[in-house]
Design a protein around this motif. Structure first.
Motif, PDB file in Angstrom:
ATOM      1  N   ARG A  55       0.589  -1.400  -0.305  1.00  0.00           N
ATOM      2  CA  ARG A  55      -0.225  -0.110  -0.055  1.00  0.00           C
ATOM      3  C   ARG A  55       0.767   1.371   0.153  1.00  0.00           C
ATOM      4  O   ARG A  55       0.978   1.757  -1.274  1.00  0.00           O
ATOM      5  CB  ARG A  55      -0.837  -0.492   1.359  1.00  0.00           C
ATOM      6  CG  ARG A  55      -2.589  -1.066   0.848  1.00  0.00           C
ATOM      7  CD  ARG A  55      -3.035  -0.449   2.138  1.00  0.00           C
ATOM      8  NE  ARG A  55      -2.892  -0.587   3.830  1.00  0.00           N
ATOM      9  CZ  ARG A  55      -2.642  -1.612   3.814  1.00  0.00           C
ATOM     10  NH1 ARG A  55      -2.727  -2.898   3.898  1.00  0.00           N
ATOM     11  NH2 ARG A  55      -1.729  -1.880   5.929  1.00  0.00           N
ATOM     12  N   ASP A  58       2.461   1.661  -3.464  1.00  0.00           N
ATOM     13  CA  ASP A  58       2.148   2.397  -4.560  1.00  0.00           C
ATOM     14  C   ASP A  58       2.109   4.138  -4.423  1.00  0.00           C
ATOM     15  O   ASP A  58       2.339   5.200  -5.054  1.00  0.00           O
ATOM     16  CB  ASP A  58      -0.015   2.750  -4.121  1.00  0.00           C
ATOM     17  CG  ASP A  58       0.088   1.054  -5.147  1.00  0.00           C
ATOM     18  OD1 ASP A  58       1.464   0.906  -5.333  1.00  0.00           O
ATOM     19  OD2 ASP A  58      -1.453   0.424  -4.170  1.00  0.00           O
ATOM     20  N   GLY A  59       2.379   4.669  -3.162  1.00  0.00           N
ATOM     21  CA  GLY A  59       2.603   5.987  -2.638  1.00  0.00           C
ATOM     22  C   GLY A  59       3.824   6.502  -2.509  1.00  0.00           C
ATOM     23  O   GLY A  59       4.108   7.839  -1.692  1.00  0.00           O
ATOM     24  N   ASP A  61       6.576   7.817  -3.867  1.00  0.00           N
ATOM     25  CA  ASP A  61       7.373   9.137  -4.008  1.00  0.00           C
ATOM     26  C   ASP A  61       6.625  10.453  -3.322  1.00  0.00           C
ATOM     27  O   ASP A  61       7.045  11.006  -2.743  1.00  0.00           O
ATOM     28  CB  ASP A  61       6.805   9.954  -5.982  1.00  0.00           C
ATOM     29  CG  ASP A  61       7.248   8.591  -6.128  1.00  0.00           C
ATOM     30  OD1 ASP A  61       8.689   8.107  -6.722  1.00  0.00           O
ATOM     31  OD2 ASP A  61       6.567   8.044  -7.924  1.00  0.00           O
ATOM     32  N   GLU A  62       5.590  10.489  -2.440  1.00  0.00           N
ATOM     33  CA  GLU A  62       5.114  10.967  -1.853  1.00  0.00           C
ATOM     34  C   GLU A  62       5.559  10.935   0.274  1.00  0.00           C
ATOM     35  O   GLU A  62       5.481  11.934   0.517  1.00  0.00           O
ATOM     36  CB  GLU A  62       3.453  11.516  -1.340  1.00  0.00           C
ATOM     37  CG  GLU A  62       2.800  11.599  -2.720  1.00  0.00           C
ATOM     38  CD  GLU A  62       2.311  10.587  -4.030  1.00  0.00           C
ATOM     39  OE1 GLU A  62       3.003   9.446  -4.010  1.00  0.00           O
ATOM     40  OE2 GLU A  62       2.714  10.894  -5.276  1.00  0.00           O
ATOM     41  N   ASP A  63       5.981   9.404   0.210  1.00  0.00           N
ATOM     42  CA  ASP A  63       6.553   9.754   1.681  1.00  0.00           C
ATOM     43  C   ASP A  63       7.759   7.966   1.592  1.00  0.00           C
ATOM     44  O   ASP A  63       6.517   7.158   2.293  1.00  0.00           O
ATOM     45  CB  ASP A  63       4.748   9.221   2.159  1.00  0.00           C
ATOM     46  CG  ASP A  63       4.948   9.213   4.256  1.00  0.00           C
ATOM     47  OD1 ASP A  63       6.404   9.247   4.601  1.00  0.00           O
ATOM     48  OD2 ASP A  63       3.966   9.174   4.740  1.00  0.00           O
ATOM     49  N   TRP A  67       7.117   3.683   3.343  1.00  0.00           N
ATOM     50  CA  TRP A  67       7.324   3.263   3.291  1.00  0.00           C
ATOM     51  C   TRP A  67       8.543   2.571   3.908  1.00  0.00           C
ATOM     52  O   TRP A  67       8.868   1.169   3.348  1.00  0.00           O
ATOM     53  CB  TRP A  67       7.530   3.373   2.065  1.00  0.00           C
ATOM     54  CG  TRP A  67       7.776   1.238   1.041  1.00  0.00           C
ATOM     55  CD1 TRP A  67       6.990   0.874   0.816  1.00  0.00           C
ATOM     56  CD2 TRP A  67       9.403   1.376   0.354  1.00  0.00           C
ATOM     57  NE1 TRP A  67       7.878  -0.124  -0.106  1.00  0.00           N
ATOM     58  CE2 TRP A  67       8.906   0.119   0.368  1.00  0.00           C
ATOM     59  CE3 TRP A  67      11.049   2.061   1.173  1.00  0.00           C
ATOM     60  CZ2 TRP A  67      10.551  -0.972  -0.082  1.00  0.00           C
ATOM     61  CZ3 TRP A  67      11.914   1.001   0.440  1.00  0.00           C
ATOM     62  CH2 TRP A  67      11.786   0.284   0.340  1.00  0.00           C
TER      63      TRP A  67
END
Length: 114
Positions: A55, A58-59, A61-63, A67
């Motif tokens: 999950r 998938d994001g 690049d933002e956070d 991750w």
């Protein structure tokens, strides 16, 4: 050095070495390998760690930090073995249901110099 691009890799629980799954290589696109996950008892207990990691991937690049923390939880829970039974020093493994994909290094990453 043996060829690590095929065969069956094994996922183990880090704290007691119990085999959680066989990862049967089905193909790959260098540097990644793809596999079918043949689950064993205990895999369901750690599946939420892999689900959370995917999950957040998938994001990424933002956070990226979230991750990294999620993947650290995965690495603290499991070890991976080559088909020859030796432990993989460094790997990036994703599991989604009955599919897995990963890349690995025969040498540990040096995080101090990264």
């Amino acid at each position: 050095m043996s060829d690590h691009h095929g065969g069956t890799w094994r996922l183990h629980r880090r704290d007691d070495g119990v085999v959680l799954a066989d990862l049967v290589v089905t193909g790959g696109d260098f540097p990644w390998l793809n596999a079918r996950v043949d689950p064993r008892e205990g895999l369901a207990e750690i599946q939420p760690l892999f689900a959370a990691e995917l999950r957040l991937l998938d994001g990424i690049d933002e956070d990226v930090e979230s991750w990294e923390h999620a993947y650290e939880a995965v690495r603290n829970a499991v070890t991976l073995q080559y088909p020859d039974g030796q432990e993989v020093p460094e790997f990036l493994l994703h599991i989604d249901g009955n599919k897995a994909w990963w890349r690995w290094s025969d040498e540990p990453f040096d995080e101090q110099n990264a």
